[in-house]
Design a protein around this motif. Sequence first.
Motif, PDB file in Angstrom:
ATOM      1  N   ASP A 164      28.852  35.341  40.163  1.00 25.84           N
ATOM      2  CA  ASP A 164      29.755  34.436  39.426  1.00 25.84           C
ATOM      3  C   ASP A 164      30.156  35.196  38.203  1.00 25.84           C
ATOM      4  O   ASP A 164      29.364  35.645  37.525  1.00 25.84           O
ATOM      5  CB  ASP A 164      29.111  33.253  38.987  1.00 25.84           C
ATOM      6  N   THR A 165      31.273  35.387  37.904  1.00 21.80           N
ATOM      7  CA  THR A 165      32.026  36.016  36.678  1.00 21.80           C
ATOM      8  C   THR A 165      32.818  34.949  35.902  1.00 21.80           C
ATOM      9  O   THR A 165      33.511  34.205  36.574  1.00 21.80           O
ATOM     10  CB  THR A 165      32.626  37.077  37.231  1.00 21.80           C
ATOM     11  N   TYR A 166      32.674  35.090  34.706  1.00 22.38           N
ATOM     12  CA  TYR A 166      33.445  34.209  33.786  1.00 22.38           C
ATOM     13  C   TYR A 166      34.041  34.861  32.482  1.00 22.38           C
ATOM     14  O   TYR A 166      33.560  35.793  32.053  1.00 22.38           O
ATOM     15  CB  TYR A 166      32.400  33.048  33.201  1.00 22.38           C
ATOM     16  N   ALA A 243      37.219  41.629  39.773  1.00 20.10           N
ATOM     17  CA  ALA A 243      38.235  42.518  39.351  1.00 20.10           C
ATOM     18  C   ALA A 243      38.654  42.040  37.983  1.00 20.10           C
ATOM     19  O   ALA A 243      39.185  42.818  37.304  1.00 20.10           O
ATOM     20  CB  ALA A 243      39.563  42.463  40.451  1.00 20.10           C
ATOM     21  N   ALA A 244      38.963  40.654  37.862  1.00 18.62           N
ATOM     22  CA  ALA A 244      39.401  40.265  36.617  1.00 18.62           C
ATOM     23  C   ALA A 244      38.297  40.581  35.527  1.00 18.62           C
ATOM     24  O   ALA A 244      38.622  40.946  34.338  1.00 18.62           O
ATOM     25  CB  ALA A 244      39.676  38.715  36.504  1.00 18.62           C
ATOM     26  N   HIS A 245      36.941  40.465  35.903  1.00 22.07           N
ATOM     27  CA  HIS A 245      35.743  40.794  34.808  1.00 22.07           C
ATOM     28  C   HIS A 245      36.327  42.344  34.532  1.00 22.07           C
ATOM     29  O   HIS A 245      35.913  42.635  33.352  1.00 22.07           O
ATOM     30  CB  HIS A 245      34.627  40.648  35.529  1.00 22.07           C
ATOM     31  N   ASN A 246      36.484  43.319  35.457  1.00 20.61           N
ATOM     32  CA  ASN A 246      36.462  44.576  35.413  1.00 20.61           C
ATOM     33  C   ASN A 246      37.780  44.917  34.385  1.00 20.61           C
ATOM     34  O   ASN A 246      37.544  45.734  33.381  1.00 20.61           O
ATOM     35  CB  ASN A 246      36.747  45.416  36.522  1.00 20.61           C
ATOM     36  N   PHE A 247      38.885  44.081  34.694  1.00 18.38           N
ATOM     37  CA  PHE A 247      40.044  44.269  33.989  1.00 18.38           C
ATOM     38  C   PHE A 247      39.857  43.971  32.299  1.00 18.38           C
ATOM     39  O   PHE A 247      40.385  44.606  31.470  1.00 18.38           O
ATOM     40  CB  PHE A 247      41.204  43.396  34.554  1.00 18.38           C
ATOM     41  N   LEU A 248      38.903  42.689  32.108  1.00 17.82           N
ATOM     42  CA  LEU A 248      38.858  42.367  30.652  1.00 17.82           C
ATOM     43  C   LEU A 248      37.938  43.192  29.979  1.00 17.82           C
ATOM     44  O   LEU A 248      37.949  43.458  28.861  1.00 17.82           O
ATOM     45  CB  LEU A 248      38.370  41.002  30.742  1.00 17.82           C
ATOM     46  N   THR A 249      37.076  43.839  30.886  1.00 15.57           N
ATOM     47  CA  THR A 249      35.998  44.918  30.115  1.00 15.57           C
ATOM     48  C   THR A 249      37.000  46.216  29.555  1.00 15.57           C
ATOM     49  O   THR A 249      36.746  46.570  28.468  1.00 15.57           O
ATOM     50  CB  THR A 249      35.214  45.538  31.361  1.00 15.57           C
ATOM     51  N   GLN A 250      37.681  46.671  30.531  1.00 15.66           N
ATOM     52  CA  GLN A 250      38.674  47.860  30.209  1.00 15.66           C
ATOM     53  C   GLN A 250      39.566  47.367  29.072  1.00 15.66           C
ATOM     54  O   GLN A 250      39.884  48.295  28.139  1.00 15.66           O
ATOM     55  CB  GLN A 250      39.328  48.286  31.366  1.00 15.66           C
ATOM     56  N   PRO A 268      38.624  57.829  25.046  1.00 15.78           N
ATOM     57  CA  PRO A 268      40.043  57.988  25.191  1.00 15.78           C
ATOM     58  C   PRO A 268      40.794  56.935  25.792  1.00 15.78           C
ATOM     59  O   PRO A 268      40.538  56.217  26.565  1.00 15.78           O
ATOM     60  CB  PRO A 268      40.297  59.247  26.169  1.00 15.78           C
ATOM     61  N   LEU A 269      42.221  56.874  25.248  1.00 15.36           N
ATOM     62  CA  LEU A 269      43.074  55.684  25.506  1.00 15.36           C
ATOM     63  C   LEU A 269      43.681  55.875  26.903  1.00 15.36           C
ATOM     64  O   LEU A 269      43.743  56.985  27.319  1.00 15.36           O
ATOM     65  CB  LEU A 269      44.382  55.853  24.739  1.00 15.36           C
ATOM     66  N   SER A 270      43.669  54.710  27.720  1.00 14.50           N
ATOM     67  CA  SER A 270      43.904  54.929  29.106  1.00 14.50           C
ATOM     68  C   SER A 270      44.556  53.615  29.394  1.00 14.50           C
ATOM     69  O   SER A 270      44.340  52.698  28.946  1.00 14.50           O
ATOM     70  CB  SER A 270      42.845  55.511  29.986  1.00 14.50           C
ATOM     71  N   ASN A 271      45.345  53.607  30.672  1.00 12.04           N
ATOM     72  CA  ASN A 271      46.028  52.267  31.108  1.00 12.04           C
ATOM     73  C   ASN A 271      44.736  51.302  31.673  1.00 12.04           C
ATOM     74  O   ASN A 271      43.806  52.015  32.392  1.00 12.04           O
ATOM     75  CB  ASN A 271      46.964  52.360  32.282  1.00 12.04           C
ATOM     76  N   VAL A 272      44.818  50.074  31.543  1.00 11.39           N
ATOM     77  CA  VAL A 272      43.672  49.168  32.268  1.00 11.39           C
ATOM     78  C   VAL A 272      44.237  49.099  33.436  1.00 11.39           C
ATOM     79  O   VAL A 272      45.340  49.351  34.145  1.00 11.39           O
ATOM     80  CB  VAL A 272      43.780  47.897  31.486  1.00 11.39           C
ATOM     81  N   GLY A 287      49.891  44.398  34.653  1.00 12.98           N
ATOM     82  CA  GLY A 287      49.519  43.281  34.661  1.00 12.98           C
ATOM     83  C   GLY A 287      48.475  42.920  35.833  1.00 12.98           C
ATOM     84  O   GLY A 287      47.769  43.472  36.144  1.00 12.98           O
ATOM     85  N   PHE A 288      48.067  41.382  35.644  1.00 14.47           N
ATOM     86  CA  PHE A 288      46.910  40.832  36.442  1.00 14.47           C
ATOM     87  C   PHE A 288      47.456  39.408  36.644  1.00 14.47           C
ATOM     88  O   PHE A 288      47.871  38.578  36.094  1.00 14.47           O
ATOM     89  CB  PHE A 288      45.875  41.077  35.512  1.00 14.47           C
ATOM     90  N   PHE A 289      46.651  39.300  37.974  1.00 13.60           N
ATOM     91  CA  PHE A 289      46.735  38.120  38.566  1.00 13.60           C
ATOM     92  C   PHE A 289      45.403  37.667  38.765  1.00 13.60           C
ATOM     93  O   PHE A 289      44.524  38.225  39.479  1.00 13.60           O
ATOM     94  CB  PHE A 289      47.540  37.926  40.031  1.00 13.60           C
ATOM     95  N   CYS A 290      44.922  36.155  38.361  1.00 12.99           N
ATOM     96  CA  CYS A 290      43.813  35.505  38.360  1.00 12.99           C
ATOM     97  C   CYS A 290      43.870  34.113  38.454  1.00 12.99           C
ATOM     98  O   CYS A 290      44.722  33.501  37.606  1.00 12.99           O
ATOM     99  CB  CYS A 290      42.718  36.044  37.348  1.00 12.99           C
ATOM    100  N   VAL A 291      43.155  33.230  39.231  1.00 13.43           N
ATOM    101  CA  VAL A 291      43.205  32.034  39.278  1.00 13.43           C
ATOM    102  C   VAL A 291      41.775  31.702  38.970  1.00 13.43           C
ATOM    103  O   VAL A 291      40.713  31.949  39.470  1.00 13.43           O
ATOM    104  CB  VAL A 291      43.500  31.334  40.584  1.00 13.43           C
ATOM    105  N   SER A 292      41.829  30.821  37.918  1.00 15.80           N
ATOM    106  CA  SER A 292      40.417  30.123  37.354  1.00 15.80           C
ATOM    107  C   SER A 292      40.335  28.514  37.409  1.00 15.80           C
ATOM    108  O   SER A 292      41.349  27.837  37.092  1.00 15.80           O
ATOM    109  CB  SER A 292      40.368  30.539  35.884  1.00 15.80           C
TER     110      SER A 292
END
Length: 310
Positions: A164-166, A243-250, A268-272, A287-292
């Motif tokens: 589970d990820t939050y 995937a959203a957890h990884n997105f927010l981490t980056q 170094p700077l990079s695209n998330v 961008g990103f798509f997530c349903v919570s």
Amino acid sequence: MKALKYINILIVGIVIMSCDDQIYPELNDAPEVVVVDAWVNNKPEDQVIKVTKTQPYFDNSESVGVTGAEVYIVDNEGTRFDFIESTNGAYVWSYSTEAFGTVGNSYTLTVVAEGNTYTSVSELNRVPTVDSVTFRYELETAFGTEEEFYIGEFWSRDPEGTGDTYWIKSFKNEQYLAKPSEINIAWDAGFSAGGAIDGLIFIPPIRDAVNPFDEDPNEEDSFLSPYEDGDSLYVEVHSITHAAHNFLTQLSIQTDRPGGFAALFDTPLSNVPTNIVNSTSDDLALGFFCVSAVEGNGKRLDISQVPKDE
């Protein structure tokens, strides 16, 4: 020779630390890219998806919205949710009597804009209840002075079963704590998949991350108490995908940059990463798509009710 070597290293270090002149590099304008900001949840309120265009790096103006797009979400049972264009690239699904989505279902987003079709998929995962929000008193001694702090924390137990990820969102006096350093995410009851902390109450660093630790503008090397008498704290736990957890981490890594000498050693700077796919052409999308699913709870601080250890 060793002494001379250390002196040279010291001189180089001093030179580096003294190089604080600001520079303003000229950057070529990159082609515009469509950005889909689609964080949807099951709270009883309207849901908004934003479709905009990227801007030059040093452009601080409001993003330009993409108009005339078709935006909708379809779940695995065939139910369609249409998002109607509002203003400046905002597309709205209007809440009536039932909140968006059902836990356990999967959802496919489609955005048709400017001759391209963008798609993405997300699952609506389970979320634990937030049992309570509490405050505690701490007396800290620093630089010869004592400082009183009232620290907020939330109490919630991750359900049994790993994975589970939050995303934990905090609101002080109804204002969302939105600094990059305040992004608070969890994997089960801990920080990451390797923590093996499942089915437990969220660990203290995550519970305590609902506090805004702001510097005192009137005193150097001093911080304000996160909460004062009468302040409110409201905490929401949002279920998110891996995937959203990884997105927010980056996102946190790329935006939480305090600057100064330590910036020399930053990542170094990079695209998330993005989960938005262009199924029509090779044109990129961001961008990103997530349903919570969301659970929340809150409390107002009454210092007369907070125990003080003697």
